[in-house]
Scaffold this motif. Structure first.
Motif, PDB file in Angstrom:
ATOM      1  N   PHE B  93      52.408 -46.740 -27.132  1.00  0.00           N
ATOM      2  CA  PHE B  93      52.739 -45.763 -26.082  1.00  0.00           C
ATOM      3  C   PHE B  93      54.232 -45.795 -25.761  1.00  0.00           C
ATOM      4  O   PHE B  93      54.899 -44.763 -25.744  1.00  0.00           O
ATOM      5  CB  PHE B  93      51.917 -46.073 -24.820  1.00  0.00           C
ATOM      6  N   ALA B  97      57.116 -43.053 -26.249  1.00  0.00           N
ATOM      7  CA  ALA B  97      57.732 -42.568 -25.010  1.00  0.00           C
ATOM      8  C   ALA B  97      59.253 -42.657 -25.034  1.00  0.00           C
ATOM      9  O   ALA B  97      59.916 -42.055 -24.185  1.00  0.00           O
ATOM     10  CB  ALA B  97      57.189 -43.366 -23.823  1.00  0.00           C
ATOM     11  N   ARG B 107      56.804 -41.270 -15.417  1.00  0.00           N
ATOM     12  CA  ARG B 107      55.667 -41.872 -16.109  1.00  0.00           C
ATOM     13  C   ARG B 107      54.539 -40.844 -16.305  1.00  0.00           C
ATOM     14  O   ARG B 107      53.905 -40.815 -17.350  1.00  0.00           O
ATOM     15  CB  ARG B 107      55.184 -43.071 -15.269  1.00  0.00           C
ATOM     16  N   GLU B 108      54.324 -39.999 -15.302  1.00  0.00           N
ATOM     17  CA  GLU B 108      53.247 -38.991 -15.404  1.00  0.00           C
ATOM     18  C   GLU B 108      53.556 -38.002 -16.527  1.00  0.00           C
ATOM     19  O   GLU B 108      52.689 -37.638 -17.313  1.00  0.00           O
ATOM     20  CB  GLU B 108      53.079 -38.205 -14.098  1.00  0.00           C
ATOM     21  N   ARG B 111      52.897 -39.535 -19.815  1.00  0.00           N
ATOM     22  CA  ARG B 111      51.473 -39.576 -20.140  1.00  0.00           C
ATOM     23  C   ARG B 111      50.990 -38.215 -20.596  1.00  0.00           C
ATOM     24  O   ARG B 111      50.285 -38.093 -21.591  1.00  0.00           O
ATOM     25  CB  ARG B 111      50.666 -40.049 -18.926  1.00  0.00           C
ATOM     26  N   ALA B 115      49.684 -38.064 -24.625  1.00  0.00           N
ATOM     27  CA  ALA B 115      48.253 -37.982 -24.962  1.00  0.00           C
ATOM     28  C   ALA B 115      47.980 -36.996 -26.100  1.00  0.00           C
ATOM     29  O   ALA B 115      47.334 -37.369 -27.091  1.00  0.00           O
ATOM     30  CB  ALA B 115      47.439 -37.643 -23.717  1.00  0.00           C
ATOM     31  N   THR B 124      44.872 -42.367 -30.771  1.00  0.00           N
ATOM     32  CA  THR B 124      44.576 -42.440 -29.338  1.00  0.00           C
ATOM     33  C   THR B 124      44.115 -43.834 -28.908  1.00  0.00           C
ATOM     34  O   THR B 124      44.555 -44.345 -27.877  1.00  0.00           O
ATOM     35  CB  THR B 124      43.515 -41.394 -28.959  1.00  0.00           C
ATOM     36  N   ALA B 127      47.000 -46.871 -28.348  1.00  0.00           N
ATOM     37  CA  ALA B 127      48.159 -46.700 -27.454  1.00  0.00           C
ATOM     38  C   ALA B 127      48.705 -48.044 -26.975  1.00  0.00           C
ATOM     39  O   ALA B 127      49.909 -48.209 -26.807  1.00  0.00           O
ATOM     40  CB  ALA B 127      47.781 -45.833 -26.269  1.00  0.00           C
TER      41      ALA B 127
END
Lengths: 256, 256
Positions: B93, B97, B107-108, B111, B115, B124, B127
């Protein structure tokens, strides 16, 4: 089983030692039995503990300063090749000169004995941290560095997200070496200083005991030193293993 | 398909500080949404072209027009290296990122963006895994996901599948074509594999070495989507033969 082996071999050696000393009736001022050393450690633990605490303070203090100094100098060198070319040889010279040879000078120039001892221990403890951290900062994957440039990373982001985590395993390897060296430095410097007075370390206890031919007490102080060294080393070993495990998500290879 | 060029190199040459001339008078255009491949022997400057397009290097003479050189802050360009070039200390992840984090995303937002990309590359469930826990093919998928997460317009790929086994490579070729069509990417792909060049590209530029230059252009007219059956078709074999001949001519002048 592998963990038990060193303990077993040590116990075996101690038993042989005990047997030989008793069998040949060697007097304790020449070579005490391990059991006598243990008894002496127990009976004089009060005075030894105070000195032990002093030595610990010096070596941890020096280690802390070695971390600060080593990392700071490594960062400066990583930023500037010319500065590294100019100053790294000096650091190497400081490193290859035996501490016992420079300690008397440091004791002359630094007035406070505690500060002088700290300086001596620092001199031999900072180099592994410096050279390892520098290697780590230099070992950054050039493609990854390109990626940071492509995405317009700021200097601060580059430091925090690329350089620090990349150099951490190298720094930790340096820290492990330096943890042992700082203890050696603290003891050696005190030996040279021949400190007497209110606050003295284990080296002074060993010197004192040797003047009085209290061989068992010399051994007792030595045992305390060895135990401390082993504990400090394994402590930092475990610490760096845990840190690397947390960071890299796998158990890193042992003692790389 | 849109024919507005996404990337233009106009009479570009590149000479390194060492005096080595990497590129001589290279001119090329990649139309928006095109799949363009640079094919050539090692040392022909294929990677240098990609670095110029990415703005990671500047030409000695000539001009480079690309999103990275025109609007550097937009992260409209993504780069995939031969190595996955992941941060070993960060999980899947956090690796994906990275471009978002460097751009200051919350952070949101990370995400929300990660995803779907994770689902696209089929990772998936991974992560939270670290790179060391993944296979070579999976690591390359993470690298591709990181490239796709910024929704780039131009995707630069420097022999991304060269180190992978044949089966993994074929699957990733297939997936790459699907993402290219779905996202209307402009892809500039570097390879030394004739088969890969034919399977993927609309147009192949054959490069020669010492100094690096473009010698021939071969169009691959087969329609998309290209299924695995394309690999065994007569059309595929003929295209491979044409490219191989062009590559031979490119190498004819150069010492082996």
């Amino acid at each position: 089983m592998n963990r038990a082996l060193p303990v077993l071999s040590l116990l075996f050696l101690l038993l042989v030692w005990e047997g030989v000393v008793r069998g040949l009736a060697i007097p304790p001022y020449v070579l005490p039995t391990p059991s006598l050393v243990l008894l002496t450690l127990w009976s004089s633990f009060g005075s030894l503990a105070v000195s032990w605490w002093f030595t610990l303070k010096i070596s941890f203090g020096a280690l802390g300063l070695a971390c600060l100094g080593g990392v700071a100098i490594a960062c400066v060198f990583a930023l500037s090749r010319p500065l590294e070319a100019a100053l790294l040889p000096l650091a190497v010279m400081l490193q290859v000169t035996p501490l016992v040879a420079i300690a008397p000078l440091i004791l002359i120039y630094v007035e406070s004995t505690t500060a002088a001892l700290l300086t001596c221990a620092w001199v031999i403890a900072f180099f592994p941290i410096l050279s390892n951290t520098l290697a780590g900062l230099r070992a950054v994957d050039p493609n990854l560095a390109d990626l940071f440039r492509l995405y317009r990373a700021t200097r601060w982001q580059r430091l925090r997200l690329l350089l620090v985590p990349g150099a951490l395993p190298y720094f930790l390897a340096g820290l492990r070496i330096s943890s042992g060296l700082s203890l050696i430095g603290a003891v050696t410097a005190e030996m040279v200083a021949g400190v007497a007075g209110r606050e003295t370390g284990l080296a002074s206890r060993i010197l004192e005991a040797s003047f009085r031919s209290e061989t068992p007490k010399m051994f007792a102080a030595l045992v305390l030193l060895v135990l401390t060294g082993v504990l400090v080393y394994s402590g930092f070993n475990a610490l760096s293993r845990i840190a690397l495990w947390q960071l890299y998500g796998e158990r890193p290879k042992e003692n790389h | 398909m849109n024919t507005r060029p996404a990337v233009v190199l106009d009479d570009v040459s590149k000479t390194f500080d060492s005096g080595l001339q990497a590129l001589a008078s290279v001119s090329l255009q990649a139309a928006s949404g095109e799949f363009l491949t640079l094919l050539g022997p090692s040392g022909c400057g294929k990677s240098s072209v990609l670095k110029l397009i990415a703005g990671l290097d500047t030409p000695t003479t000539g001009s480079v027009i690309s999103p990275a050189t025109q609007a550097p802050g937009e992260a409209a360009t993504a780069f995939v290296f031969q190595d996955p070039t992941l941060m070993p200390w960060a999980n899947v992840f956090d690796n994906i990122a990275l471009p978002l984090r460097l751009a200051g995303a919350s952070r949101e937002m990370m995400r929300a963006r990660i995803a779907p990309v994770l689902a696209t590359v089929g990772l998936t469930e991974f992560a939270g895994s670290h790179p060391a826990q993944l296979s070579g093919g999976m690591r390359m998928r993470v690298s591709l996901a990181r490239a796709l997460v910024t929704q780039p317009r131009v995707l630069l790929m420097d022999e991304p599948f060269a180190a992978l086994d044949e089966i993994t490579r074929a699957r990733l070729n297939q997936d790459l074509l699907a993402w290219w069509i779905e996202r209307q990417l402009t892809v500039v792909f570097v390879t030394h594999s004739v088969y890969e060049a034919v399977f993927l590209s609309q147009r192949v530029l054959v490069m020669g070495a010492r100094p690096g230059r473009i010698l021939e252009e071969v169009e691959i007219t087969a329609p998309y989507p290209r299924a695995t059956t394309f690999r065994t078709s007569l059309e595929f074999q003929q295209a491979c033969a044409r490219l191989t001949a062009a590559l031979d001519r490119a190498q004819a002048g150069a010492p082996a």
